[in-house]
Design a protein around this motif. Structure first.
Motif, short mmCIF file in Angstrom:
data_model
loop_
_atom_site.label_atom_id
_atom_site.label_comp_id
_atom_site.label_asym_id
_atom_site.label_seq_id
_atom_site.Cartn_x
_atom_site.Cartn_y
_atom_site.Cartn_z
N ASN A 221 5.38 -1.79 -7.88
CA ASN A 221 5.40 -3.24 -7.35
C ASN A 221 4.17 -4.21 -7.22
O ASN A 221 4.29 -5.29 -6.62
CB ASN A 221 6.51 -3.31 -6.16
CG ASN A 221 7.71 -2.88 -6.48
OD1 ASN A 221 8.46 -2.90 -7.71
ND2 ASN A 221 8.30 -2.06 -5.33
N LYS A 222 2.97 -3.61 -7.50
CA LYS A 222 1.87 -4.22 -7.61
C LYS A 222 1.45 -4.81 -6.35
O LYS A 222 0.86 -5.87 -6.08
CB LYS A 222 1.96 -5.39 -8.77
CG LYS A 222 2.23 -4.96 -10.06
CD LYS A 222 2.03 -6.15 -11.08
CE LYS A 222 2.97 -5.63 -12.37
NZ LYS A 222 2.10 -4.53 -12.87
N HIS A 223 1.57 -3.89 -5.32
CA HIS A 223 1.16 -4.40 -4.01
C HIS A 223 0.14 -3.21 -3.53
O HIS A 223 -0.06 -2.56 -2.66
CB HIS A 223 2.30 -4.39 -2.77
CG HIS A 223 3.20 -5.33 -2.96
ND1 HIS A 223 4.44 -5.00 -2.96
CD2 HIS A 223 3.23 -6.52 -3.30
CE1 HIS A 223 5.11 -6.09 -3.42
NE2 HIS A 223 4.47 -7.24 -3.57
N GLU A 224 -0.87 -3.03 -4.62
CA GLU A 224 -1.87 -1.99 -4.45
C GLU A 224 -2.61 -1.80 -3.39
O GLU A 224 -2.84 -0.77 -2.24
CB GLU A 224 -2.93 -1.98 -5.71
CG GLU A 224 -2.17 -1.48 -7.26
CD GLU A 224 -1.59 -2.92 -7.81
OE1 GLU A 224 -1.84 -3.72 -6.99
OE2 GLU A 224 -1.35 -2.81 -8.95
N GLY A 225 -3.28 -3.00 -2.88
CA GLY A 225 -4.12 -3.05 -1.47
C GLY A 225 -3.02 -2.57 -0.46
O GLY A 225 -3.48 -1.62 0.41
N ILE A 226 -2.06 -3.35 -0.17
CA ILE A 226 -1.35 -2.76 1.00
C ILE A 226 -0.79 -1.69 1.15
O ILE A 226 -0.61 -0.78 1.97
CB ILE A 226 -0.29 -4.19 1.25
CG1 ILE A 226 0.23 -3.82 2.84
CG2 ILE A 226 1.05 -3.69 0.30
CD1 ILE A 226 -0.66 -4.29 3.81
N VAL A 227 -0.19 -1.04 -0.09
CA VAL A 227 0.24 0.15 -0.26
C VAL A 227 -0.95 1.38 -0.05
O VAL A 227 -0.78 2.33 0.74
CB VAL A 227 0.75 0.57 -1.62
CG1 VAL A 227 0.78 2.15 -1.98
CG2 VAL A 227 2.30 -0.28 -2.00
N THR A 228 -1.99 1.07 -0.45
CA THR A 228 -3.16 2.14 -0.29
C THR A 228 -3.57 2.22 1.45
O THR A 228 -3.57 3.23 1.71
CB THR A 228 -4.32 1.83 -1.17
OG1 THR A 228 -4.05 1.76 -2.54
CG2 THR A 228 -5.45 2.69 -1.02
N PHE A 229 -3.33 0.97 1.87
CA PHE A 229 -3.75 0.91 3.19
C PHE A 229 -2.74 1.52 4.11
O PHE A 229 -2.81 2.36 4.83
CB PHE A 229 -3.80 -0.47 3.71
CG PHE A 229 -4.25 -0.94 5.37
CD1 PHE A 229 -5.50 -0.10 5.57
CD2 PHE A 229 -3.44 -1.54 6.11
CE1 PHE A 229 -5.75 -0.53 6.89
CE2 PHE A 229 -3.55 -1.89 7.53
CZ PHE A 229 -4.96 -1.19 7.98
N GLY A 230 -1.61 1.54 3.85
CA GLY A 230 -0.25 2.26 4.33
C GLY A 230 -0.24 3.67 4.40
O GLY A 230 -0.11 4.62 5.28
N PHE A 231 -0.78 3.98 3.15
CA PHE A 231 -1.23 5.64 3.07
C PHE A 231 -2.39 6.12 3.70
O PHE A 231 -2.00 7.14 4.37
CB PHE A 231 -1.66 5.71 1.37
CG PHE A 231 -2.09 7.17 1.07
CD1 PHE A 231 -1.14 8.38 1.18
CD2 PHE A 231 -3.52 7.52 0.69
CE1 PHE A 231 -1.86 9.55 0.76
CE2 PHE A 231 -3.89 8.66 0.63
CZ PHE A 231 -3.29 9.76 0.53
N LEU A 232 -3.12 5.23 3.95
CA LEU A 232 -4.53 5.81 4.41
C LEU A 232 -4.13 5.85 6.06
O LEU A 232 -4.58 6.71 6.69
CB LEU A 232 -5.53 4.85 4.47
CG LEU A 232 -6.88 4.87 5.28
CD1 LEU A 232 -7.44 6.41 4.96
CD2 LEU A 232 -7.74 3.63 5.38
N ILE A 233 -3.41 5.05 6.63
CA ILE A 233 -2.82 4.99 7.98
C ILE A 233 -2.13 6.29 8.47
O ILE A 233 -2.16 6.84 9.19
CB ILE A 233 -2.07 3.50 8.53
CG1 ILE A 233 -2.92 2.36 8.28
CG2 ILE A 233 -1.43 4.03 9.83
CD1 ILE A 233 -1.93 1.05 8.73
N GLY A 234 -1.13 6.45 7.51
CA GLY A 234 -0.10 7.80 7.69
C GLY A 234 -1.14 9.13 7.67
O GLY A 234 -0.97 9.97 8.18
N LEU A 235 -2.20 8.97 6.66
CA LEU A 235 -2.92 10.23 6.56
C LEU A 235 -3.46 10.37 7.80
O LEU A 235 -3.78 11.59 8.44
CB LEU A 235 -3.81 9.96 5.24
CG LEU A 235 -4.73 11.09 5.07
CD1 LEU A 235 -5.20 11.17 3.42
CD2 LEU A 235 -6.14 10.94 5.72
N ILE A 236 -4.53 9.13 8.22
CA ILE A 236 -5.23 9.49 9.42
C ILE A 236 -4.37 9.90 10.72
O ILE A 236 -4.65 10.51 11.57
CB ILE A 236 -6.07 8.01 9.90
CG1 ILE A 236 -7.00 7.99 8.79
CG2 ILE A 236 -6.49 8.06 11.19
CD1 ILE A 236 -7.69 6.57 8.68
#
Length: 246
Positions: A221-236
């Protein structure tokens, strides 16, 4: 056994709470669900290794772990193959419901319900192996189950205009996770010699769902920035909980 049941109840209730929250977040921005799913993916990916695969290697060695990972991949692959897909649902399409929207929603809901199986197994098997790590996994997966419950119910509420049926579907998806938490933990507590295989099986299943279902769905859905940020928060978050509680 008490810890196992309590952990299953925790993840079930948190999933259900996400579904109930969908009633109040009907105007969530378009990127909100993608962010939530990416967050879930980050938690699942880290939990696959820290709570499942690495302990499996420590207990049983690399050979058993690799066979378990492969078996986890095959398990979810076969479940996907025998589970009815959107073409069986689309024949019920009526009125203003657009096929493309219904297809996307069905894929998201299917992915979440299918990956409740390895999530539940992950909590149950982790609890049997190490209670502290089991609770770390249960808390982290329970937290990310809130946006998952939201992701199950919210699109259906928006699309159908109904409330209780979408919420009920979300609650039932949480119940399935409770079932597999108890089933996975009980099975591998009885068959303790298979515990390393069970750990890596659950880990492989979670990795498969994360890579195959979650990430492609959120990045399309082309929300790459916010999606990657969400992944980073979950990982941390999962790394922190694993360290703090484990």
């Amino acid at each position: 056994m008490n810890d196992l049941i309590l952990a299953g109840i925790l993840v079930m209730l948190l999933t259900a709470s996400g579904s109930v929250l969908a009633v109040f977040f009907r105007k969530l921005p378009e990127w909100g669900l993608d962010f939530s799913m990416a967050f879930s993916g980050g938690v699942m990916l880290v939990a696959s290794f820290t709570s499942l695969i690495l302990p499996s290697i420590d207990i049983g060695g690399a050979g058993i772990t690799i066979s378990g990972i492969i078996s986890g991949f095959l398990l979810i692959y076969l479940i996907e193959k025998i589970t009815p897909h959107e073409e069986y649902i689309l024949k019920f399409n009526r009125g203003n419901i657009e096929k493309e929207k219904l297809r996307s929603i069905f894929l998201i809901v299917s992915a979440i319900i299918i990956h409740n199986i390895p999530e539940g197994m992950a909590v149950g098997v982790s609890m049997v192996n190490d209670t502290d790590k089991g609770w770390a996994t249960a808390v982290a997966i329970g937290i990310q189950d809130i946006p998952e419950g939201l992701a199950v119910s919210l699109p259906l509420i928006v699309l159908t205009g109904r409330l209780w049926i979408p919420v009920l579907i979300g609650v039932l998806s949480g119940f399935s996770e409770f079932v597999f938490t108890v089933l996975g933990g009980f099975t591998f507590s009885l068959l303790s010699t298979l515990l390393p295989f069970g750990l890596s099986l659950a880990g492989g299943a979670m990795i498969y769902v994360t890579v195959k279902e979650v990430f492609p769905e959120v990045y399309k859905n082309k929300h790459e920035g916010i999606v990657t940020f969400g992944f980073l928060i979950g990982l941390i978050l999962m790394l922190y909980l694993d360290t703090a509680l484990g």
